[in-house]
Design a protein around this motif. Structure first.
Motif, PDB file in Angstrom:
ATOM      1  N   UNK A   1      15.617  29.063   1.410  1.00 16.57           N
ATOM      2  CA  UNK A   1      15.976  29.356   0.010  1.00 16.57           C
ATOM      3  C   UNK A   1      14.683  29.808  -0.741  1.00 16.57           C
ATOM      4  N   UNK A   2      15.301  31.117  -1.278  1.00 15.38           N
ATOM      5  CA  UNK A   2      14.338  31.612  -2.390  1.00 15.38           C
ATOM      6  C   UNK A   2      14.763  31.232  -3.744  1.00 15.38           C
ATOM      7  N   UNK A   3      13.822  30.502  -4.252  1.00  9.29           N
ATOM      8  CA  UNK A   3      14.490  29.803  -5.660  1.00  9.29           C
ATOM      9  C   UNK A   3      13.572  30.480  -6.846  1.00  9.29           C
ATOM     10  N   UNK A   4      14.593  31.007  -7.673  1.00  8.74           N
ATOM     11  CA  UNK A   4      14.033  31.742  -8.928  1.00  8.74           C
ATOM     12  C   UNK A   4      14.729  31.162 -10.092  1.00  8.74           C
ATOM     13  N   UNK A   5      14.089  31.500 -11.125  1.00  7.22           N
ATOM     14  CA  UNK A   5      12.848  31.753 -11.438  1.00  7.22           C
ATOM     15  C   UNK A   5      11.822  30.506 -11.758  1.00  7.22           C
ATOM     16  N   UNK A   6      12.503  29.278 -12.090  1.00 12.40           N
ATOM     17  CA  UNK A   6      11.493  28.134 -12.316  1.00 12.40           C
ATOM     18  C   UNK A   6      10.921  27.544 -10.824  1.00 12.40           C
ATOM     19  N   UNK A   7       9.604  27.454 -10.785  1.00 13.23           N
ATOM     20  CA  UNK A   7       9.103  26.872  -9.507  1.00 13.23           C
ATOM     21  C   UNK A   7       9.337  25.455  -9.656  1.00 13.23           C
ATOM     22  N   UNK A   8       9.065  24.622 -10.938  1.00  9.13           N
ATOM     23  CA  UNK A   8       9.043  23.232 -10.881  1.00  9.13           C
ATOM     24  C   UNK A   8      10.549  22.720 -10.279  1.00  9.13           C
ATOM     25  N   UNK A   9      11.566  23.195 -10.844  1.00  4.66           N
ATOM     26  CA  UNK A   9      12.947  22.868 -10.434  1.00  4.66           C
ATOM     27  C   UNK A   9      13.162  23.207  -8.963  1.00  4.66           C
ATOM     28  N   UNK A  10      12.677  24.119  -8.523  1.00  7.65           N
ATOM     29  CA  UNK A  10      12.805  24.704  -7.120  1.00  7.65           C
ATOM     30  C   UNK A  10      11.875  23.415  -6.237  1.00  7.65           C
ATOM     31  N   UNK A  11      10.835  23.158  -6.510  1.00  9.44           N
ATOM     32  CA  UNK A  11      10.018  22.189  -5.932  1.00  9.44           C
ATOM     33  C   UNK A  11      10.769  20.992  -5.854  1.00  9.44           C
ATOM     34  N   UNK A  12      11.281  20.362  -6.912  1.00 10.38           N
ATOM     35  CA  UNK A  12      12.220  19.249  -6.921  1.00 10.38           C
ATOM     36  C   UNK A  12      13.267  19.171  -6.214  1.00 10.38           C
ATOM     37  N   UNK A  13      14.190  20.291  -6.045  1.00 11.51           N
ATOM     38  CA  UNK A  13      15.258  20.481  -5.340  1.00 11.51           C
ATOM     39  C   UNK A  13      14.710  20.490  -3.644  1.00 11.51           C
ATOM     40  N   UNK A  14      13.617  21.266  -3.402  1.00 11.14           N
ATOM     41  CA  UNK A  14      13.014  21.206  -2.107  1.00 11.14           C
ATOM     42  C   UNK A  14      12.717  19.700  -1.614  1.00 11.14           C
ATOM     43  N   UNK A  15      12.221  18.793  -2.508  1.00 11.12           N
ATOM     44  CA  UNK A  15      11.632  17.582  -2.083  1.00 11.12           C
ATOM     45  C   UNK A  15      13.011  16.633  -1.814  1.00 11.12           C
ATOM     46  N   UNK A  16      14.304  17.012  -2.101  1.00 10.32           N
ATOM     47  CA  UNK A  16      15.457  16.294  -2.041  1.00 10.32           C
ATOM     48  C   UNK A  16      16.222  16.982  -0.594  1.00 10.32           C
ATOM     49  N   UNK A  17      15.748  18.226  -0.128  1.00  8.27           N
ATOM     50  CA  UNK A  17      16.458  18.878   0.803  1.00  8.27           C
ATOM     51  C   UNK A  17      15.378  19.280   1.954  1.00  8.27           C
ATOM     52  N   UNK A  18      14.846  18.223   2.663  1.00  8.99           N
ATOM     53  CA  UNK A  18      13.695  18.757   3.781  1.00  8.99           C
ATOM     54  C   UNK A  18      14.035  19.400   4.619  1.00  8.99           C
ATOM     55  N   UNK A  19      15.435  19.531   4.926  1.00 10.00           N
ATOM     56  CA  UNK A  19      15.877  20.242   6.166  1.00 10.00           C
ATOM     57  C   UNK A  19      15.628  21.822   5.703  1.00 10.00           C
ATOM     58  N   UNK A  20      15.628  22.216   4.613  1.00 15.07           N
ATOM     59  CA  UNK A  20      15.591  23.860   4.304  1.00 15.07           C
ATOM     60  C   UNK A  20      14.299  24.160   4.043  1.00 15.07           C
ATOM     61  N   UNK A  21      14.122  25.634   4.219  1.00 18.84           N
ATOM     62  CA  UNK A  21      12.687  25.911   3.867  1.00 18.84           C
ATOM     63  C   UNK A  21      12.745  26.809   2.582  1.00 18.84           C
ATOM     64  N   UNK A  22      11.843  26.401   1.793  1.00 21.94           N
ATOM     65  CA  UNK A  22      11.704  26.987   0.527  1.00 21.94           C
ATOM     66  C   UNK A  22      10.711  27.890   0.171  1.00 21.94           C
ATOM     67  N   UNK A  23      10.991  29.014  -0.416  1.00 29.93           N
ATOM     68  CA  UNK A  23      10.132  29.907  -1.030  1.00 29.93           C
ATOM     69  C   UNK A  23      10.078  29.788  -2.392  1.00 29.93           C
ATOM     70  N   UNK A  24       9.051  29.732  -3.122  1.00 28.59           N
ATOM     71  CA  UNK A  24       8.978  29.395  -4.430  1.00 28.59           C
ATOM     72  C   UNK A  24       8.489  30.645  -5.257  1.00 28.59           C
TER      73      UNK A  24
END
Length: 302
Positions: free
Chosen positions: A142-165
């Protein structure tokens, strides 16, 4: 003020218009709006309105989203210079580069983004539906744009996916500091801390509740607690106090203020409806490309 409100109501009838307003605009704008909500609610409701004209009391990306979803309607922005800095905090070249690096990739774009930026994404999300949508995506990366903070929060809730911020941010939410939250909590130990996920992770870790603007309002309204620390833009206080007159709401500091949202005034709404000269216009090819990820959001969020 009563006179200008009457004039606006008369213009709404003449122009077959409806006023949509985000929670962050000034109190008097919320009072005259037909619909008030967060970005997801306003995007969804725009597609269901019978009126031919939408006057959008919000920043540029909100008006663009309404026009993308409702091309046959006239969409007005009362203040054309009201823009969200974060809406342009992602680079098109980097998105293309990330797509080359990760084959099993979904570009997930926060709705707080320009129409052009949306065209580079696979799906749009809001703070209220991002978790549900990301979980539903088949892609591992998952490449999450543009907000890094929201992306990091979602990543913390979905540990089975790989996030690029991405390095985007909201200056209002990043201005909220851990030090000030702790000071406020020390002064009022019984109050609950309600946090928008655009805040930094160190703030989210202190929260009793994390959610969108509408989520925060709903939580506070249902809570048996009587005191709350509000970690988002303070325009939300208007609806919170109307729905909870017996409860107390506190801010973290004086910088919880979006200057672009506050550029919108009753006079500008009246002028916009009167002249019809502040219409949102989007190139049709760009609109079609941005429509696909937006409509996918509405489908996946059901």
């Amino acid at each position: 003020m009563d006179n200008i409100q009457e004039e606006i109501n008369q213009l709404k009838q003449e122009k077959d218009a409806v006023i949509l307003a985000h929670y962050y605009v000034a109190d008097e704008i919320q009072d005259i709006a037909d619909y008030i909500g967060d970005s997801y609610y306003l995007s969804e409701i725009a597609t269901k309105l019978p009126q031919k004209t939408i006057c959008f009391a919000g920043v540029k990306f909100m008006g663009e989203s309404a026009k993308i979803l409702c091309p046959d309607k006239t969409v007005l922005l009362p203040e054309v210079l009201a823009d969200c800095p974060m809406a342009n905090m992602a680079e098109e070249e980097k998105i293309l580069k990330i797509r080359e690096q990760y084959k099993d990739l979904a570009v997930v774009c926060y709705i707080n983004s320009s129409a052009r930026l949306k065209t580079f994404s696979d799906v749009i999300v809001t703070s209220s539906n991002a978790l549900k949508i990301v979980k539903a995506l088949p892609q591992k990366n998952i490449y999450f744009i543009p907000d890094e903070n929201l992306g990091r929060y979602i990543a913390s809730q979905v540990p089975d996916k790989n996030f690029i911020f991405n390095k985007g941010f909201c200056h209002v939410h990043t201005s909220i500091t851990k030090e000030n939250v702790l000071k406020a909590k020390a002064a009022k130990p019984n109050m609950e801390i309600l946090v928008h996920p655009e805040c930094k992770m160190e703030i989210l870790e202190l929260a009793d509740y994390i959610g969108s603007t509408s989520g925060i309002i709903n939580y506070a309204t249902k809570s048996e607690k009587k005191e709350f620390l509000i970690c988002t833009e303070l325009g939300i206080l208007h609806d919170l106090k109307k729905k909870n007159p017996e409860k107390s709401f506190y801010s973290v500091g004086h910088r919880q203020f979006c200057p672009n949202m506050k550029k919108i005034t009753l006079q500008k709404i009246k002028d916009s409806l009167q002249s019809m000269k502040t219409e949102v216009k989007i190139d049709e090819d760009l609109r079609i490309k941005a429509y696909r990820p937006l409509i996918r959001m509405l489908e996946l969020a059901k």
